[in-house]
Design a protein around this motif. Structure first.
Motif, PDB file in Angstrom:
ATOM      1  N   GLY A   1     -12.110   7.466  20.975  1.00  0.00           N
ATOM      2  CA  GLY A   1     -12.749   8.720  21.320  1.00  0.00           C
ATOM      3  C   GLY A   1     -12.221   9.951  20.609  1.00  0.00           C
ATOM      4  O   GLY A   1     -12.760  11.038  20.760  1.00  0.00           O
ATOM      5  N   GLU A   2     -11.168   9.804  19.819  1.00  0.00           N
ATOM      6  CA  GLU A   2     -10.574  10.930  19.092  1.00  0.00           C
ATOM      7  C   GLU A   2     -10.955  10.856  17.612  1.00  0.00           C
ATOM      8  O   GLU A   2     -10.666   9.870  16.944  1.00  0.00           O
ATOM      9  N   VAL A   3     -11.598  11.915  17.118  1.00  0.00           N
ATOM     10  CA  VAL A   3     -12.004  11.957  15.714  1.00  0.00           C
ATOM     11  C   VAL A   3     -10.749  12.097  14.861  1.00  0.00           C
ATOM     12  O   VAL A   3      -9.959  13.018  15.024  1.00  0.00           O
ATOM     13  N   LYS A   4     -10.565  11.150  13.945  1.00  0.00           N
ATOM     14  CA  LYS A   4      -9.361  11.124  13.114  1.00  0.00           C
ATOM     15  C   LYS A   4      -9.611  11.565  11.680  1.00  0.00           C
ATOM     16  O   LYS A   4      -8.703  12.054  11.017  1.00  0.00           O
ATOM     17  N   CYS A   5     -10.813  11.364  11.181  1.00  0.00           N
ATOM     18  CA  CYS A   5     -11.094  11.624   9.769  1.00  0.00           C
ATOM     19  C   CYS A   5     -12.583  11.919   9.620  1.00  0.00           C
ATOM     20  O   CYS A   5     -13.400  11.195  10.165  1.00  0.00           O
ATOM     21  N   VAL A   6     -12.917  12.993   8.885  1.00  0.00           N
ATOM     22  CA  VAL A   6     -14.320  13.368   8.680  1.00  0.00           C
ATOM     23  C   VAL A   6     -14.539  13.751   7.223  1.00  0.00           C
ATOM     24  O   VAL A   6     -13.731  14.475   6.636  1.00  0.00           O
ATOM     25  N   GLY A   7     -15.631  13.261   6.660  1.00  0.00           N
ATOM     26  CA  GLY A   7     -16.030  13.675   5.318  1.00  0.00           C
ATOM     27  C   GLY A   7     -15.373  12.932   4.178  1.00  0.00           C
ATOM     28  O   GLY A   7     -15.571  13.264   3.014  1.00  0.00           O
ATOM     29  N   ARG A   8     -14.596  11.906   4.503  1.00  0.00           N
ATOM     30  CA  ARG A   8     -13.926  11.113   3.466  1.00  0.00           C
ATOM     31  C   ARG A   8     -13.474   9.791   4.063  1.00  0.00           C
ATOM     32  O   ARG A   8     -13.347   9.666   5.275  1.00  0.00           O
ATOM     33  N   ALA A   9     -13.227   8.841   3.185  1.00  0.00           N
ATOM     34  CA  ALA A   9     -12.668   7.566   3.637  1.00  0.00           C
ATOM     35  C   ALA A   9     -11.152   7.748   3.799  1.00  0.00           C
ATOM     36  O   ALA A   9     -10.512   8.356   2.949  1.00  0.00           O
ATOM     37  N   PRO A  10     -10.593   7.241   4.876  1.00  0.00           N
ATOM     38  CA  PRO A  10      -9.144   7.351   5.061  1.00  0.00           C
ATOM     39  C   PRO A  10      -8.407   6.395   4.135  1.00  0.00           C
ATOM     40  O   PRO A  10      -8.990   5.438   3.624  1.00  0.00           O
ATOM     41  N   ASN A  11      -7.129   6.657   3.932  1.00  0.00           N
ATOM     42  CA  ASN A  11      -6.341   5.689   3.181  1.00  0.00           C
ATOM     43  C   ASN A  11      -5.654   4.733   4.157  1.00  0.00           C
ATOM     44  O   ASN A  11      -5.644   4.958   5.368  1.00  0.00           O
ATOM     45  N   GLN A  12      -5.094   3.684   3.621  1.00  0.00           N
ATOM     46  CA  GLN A  12      -4.499   2.631   4.443  1.00  0.00           C
ATOM     47  C   GLN A  12      -3.380   3.168   5.336  1.00  0.00           C
ATOM     48  O   GLN A  12      -3.308   2.829   6.516  1.00  0.00           O
ATOM     49  N   ALA A  13      -2.529   4.033   4.798  1.00  0.00           N
ATOM     50  CA  ALA A  13      -1.404   4.565   5.569  1.00  0.00           C
ATOM     51  C   ALA A  13      -1.887   5.375   6.775  1.00  0.00           C
ATOM     52  O   ALA A  13      -1.280   5.304   7.862  1.00  0.00           O
ATOM     53  N   GLU A  14      -2.961   6.138   6.588  1.00  0.00           N
ATOM     54  CA  GLU A  14      -3.508   6.915   7.703  1.00  0.00           C
ATOM     55  C   GLU A  14      -3.972   5.996   8.829  1.00  0.00           C
ATOM     56  O   GLU A  14      -3.666   6.236  10.002  1.00  0.00           O
TER      57      GLU A  14
END
Length: 76
Positions: A57-70
């Protein structure tokens, strides 16, 4: 744990989903990965740019693909 990968299916959205799936599988995390393609559902989550990743339910990343570490940090 529920992880939503939001996006219409563009290349960046597919990349985001692959990264999330790879990290979840490599870490052995008990998580359900849901692909959200409905723009109304994304808007209800406050997402107006894709790809986006939502963890429990918590938005972690918007507008891009996250990297593995994230992703590893989000699910630990």
């Amino acid at each position: 744990m529920e992880i939503k990968v939001c996006g219409p299916g563009c290349a960046s959205c597919e990349q985001a989903q692959k990264i999330v799936e790879a990290v979840v599988n490599s870490k052995g995390v008990d998580a359900t990965i849901v692909k959200v393609t409905d723009f109304q559902e994304m808007a209800q989550l406050g997402i107006f740019s894709t790809p986006a990743v939502v963890v429990d339910g918590e938005v972690k990343c918007v507008g891009r693909a996250p990297n593995q570490a994230e992703v590893e940090e989000w699910i630990s």
